[in-house]
Design an enzyme around this catalytic site. Sequence first.
Site, PDB file in Angstrom:
ATOM      1  N   TYR A 124       0.713  -1.119  -0.028  1.00 31.88           N
ATOM      2  CA  TYR A 124      -0.013  -0.215  -0.098  1.00 31.88           C
ATOM      3  C   TYR A 124       0.715   1.235   0.145  1.00 31.88           C
ATOM      4  CZ  TYR A 124      -4.273  -2.865   0.937  1.00 31.88           C
ATOM      5  OH  TYR A 124      -5.066  -3.818   0.764  1.00 31.88           O
ATOM      6  N   LYS A 171       4.613 -14.468   3.656  1.00 33.73           N
ATOM      7  CA  LYS A 171       5.187 -14.948   2.691  1.00 33.73           C
ATOM      8  C   LYS A 171       6.383 -15.124   2.274  1.00 33.73           C
ATOM      9  CE  LYS A 171       3.088 -17.529  -0.881  1.00 33.73           C
ATOM     10  NZ  LYS A 171       2.352 -18.602  -0.752  1.00 33.73           N
ATOM     11  N   ASP A 204      -1.321 -18.166   2.972  1.00 36.04           N
ATOM     12  CA  ASP A 204      -2.376 -19.168   2.390  1.00 36.04           C
ATOM     13  C   ASP A 204      -2.866 -20.193   3.272  1.00 36.04           C
ATOM     14  OD1 ASP A 204       0.208 -19.625   2.030  1.00 36.04           O
ATOM     15  OD2 ASP A 204      -0.132 -20.538   0.069  1.00 36.04           O
ATOM     16  N   ASP A 228      -5.658  -6.662   5.398  1.00 31.56           N
ATOM     17  CA  ASP A 228      -6.839  -6.270   4.557  1.00 31.56           C
ATOM     18  C   ASP A 228      -7.575  -7.389   4.281  1.00 31.56           C
ATOM     19  OD1 ASP A 228      -8.595  -4.353   3.625  1.00 31.56           O
ATOM     20  OD2 ASP A 228      -7.252  -3.742   1.791  1.00 31.56           O
TER      21      ASP A 228
END
Length: 335
Positions: A124, A171, A204, A228
Amino acid sequence: MTHRATLIPGDGIGPEITDAALRVLDATGVDLAWERVDAGELALERHGTVLPEELFASVRRTRVALKGPVATPIGGGHRSVNVTIRQTLGLYACLRPVRSLPGVIAPGRDVDLVIVRENTEGLYSGIEHRVVPGVVEGLKVVTAAASERIARFAFDYARSHGRREVTAVHKANIMKLSDGLFLEETRRVREEHPDIAYRELIVDNCAMQLVRRPQDFDVLVMSNLYGDILSDLCAGLVGGLGVVPGANIGDTLAVFEPVHGTAPDIAGKGWANPTALLLSAALLLDHLGEAEAAAALRRGLERVLADGAVRTRDLGGEASTEDFAATVAAAVRNA
Ligand code: NAI
């Protein structure tokens, strides 16, 4: 004692749920003096800008705000008002407590977790450019300072709120440098908090486990985009976007707002569920040191939800925003 606070009703369902929140806050008996400021489409109409300087001046003056959602056009147009507010005011920590509520039928049971989302950088950063026609690059910015700061916030929050565990979501198997740095800083902060259990999960896998066993999660800390997305997933687990509150917190300023957006599909109809903003208002009361009033607000709200006679359409009822707010306000007076 009078508390000064900024009120940002926002766009779409924002003004409807803000009126509901004011009514319920009034029932708590806490003396709040509001400075009302525009943001978003209404501000554009009235002041020629989606973010009038007065908004920042007011929040810096009062140090605390209750905010409704503000629309951001997809693709072109102005930068997200919400991201700009968070970045400009240094509200680096986004806190989203997600809890199962009585009387709300939802896929998750006994959920009581808290998402701590880094609010100022990551994907962002807003830095995107066209390299050549047909090729665009967007920069994910991760700094040691912001990673350490958000990790510290998560562990301090866990300790001060009697939480047992922090899960770092990442990740780093793919984004080895950026998410790797986030993890490295989180592990360093973790060493200073041996009393809090710690684990790491790839985002995930975390999404899957949240759906299967949400009750196994406590505090989760993560970068901006993961926070988010997982916030909305968690909202779905406890009854939808209408029931999950949020807070954006910096060193000296705090803005309380629901997770949801402007809900353009139901705006102006009087159907919006104000619960998420009401619970955000309870967080605001806690922040102001009005813990008893915050508890009364939650008790009154939960009593109405558990009773089930008056509920909004997203929860399977037919009550209007106004009727729901009036019922909660009455319950808060008796709470
Ligand atoms: P949304 O959260 O506004 O709506 C998604 C779905 O949830 C819609 O079906 C809506 O009716 C429902 N919903 C949301 N809040 C509800 C409530 N309180 N009661 C009952 N139903 C509710 O998400 P969407 O459509 O992706 O975004 C719409 C606009 O909101 C966009 O311009 C977006 O940028 C903005 N937005 C602003 C946020 C903020 O101000 N913090 C956060 C998220 C989105």
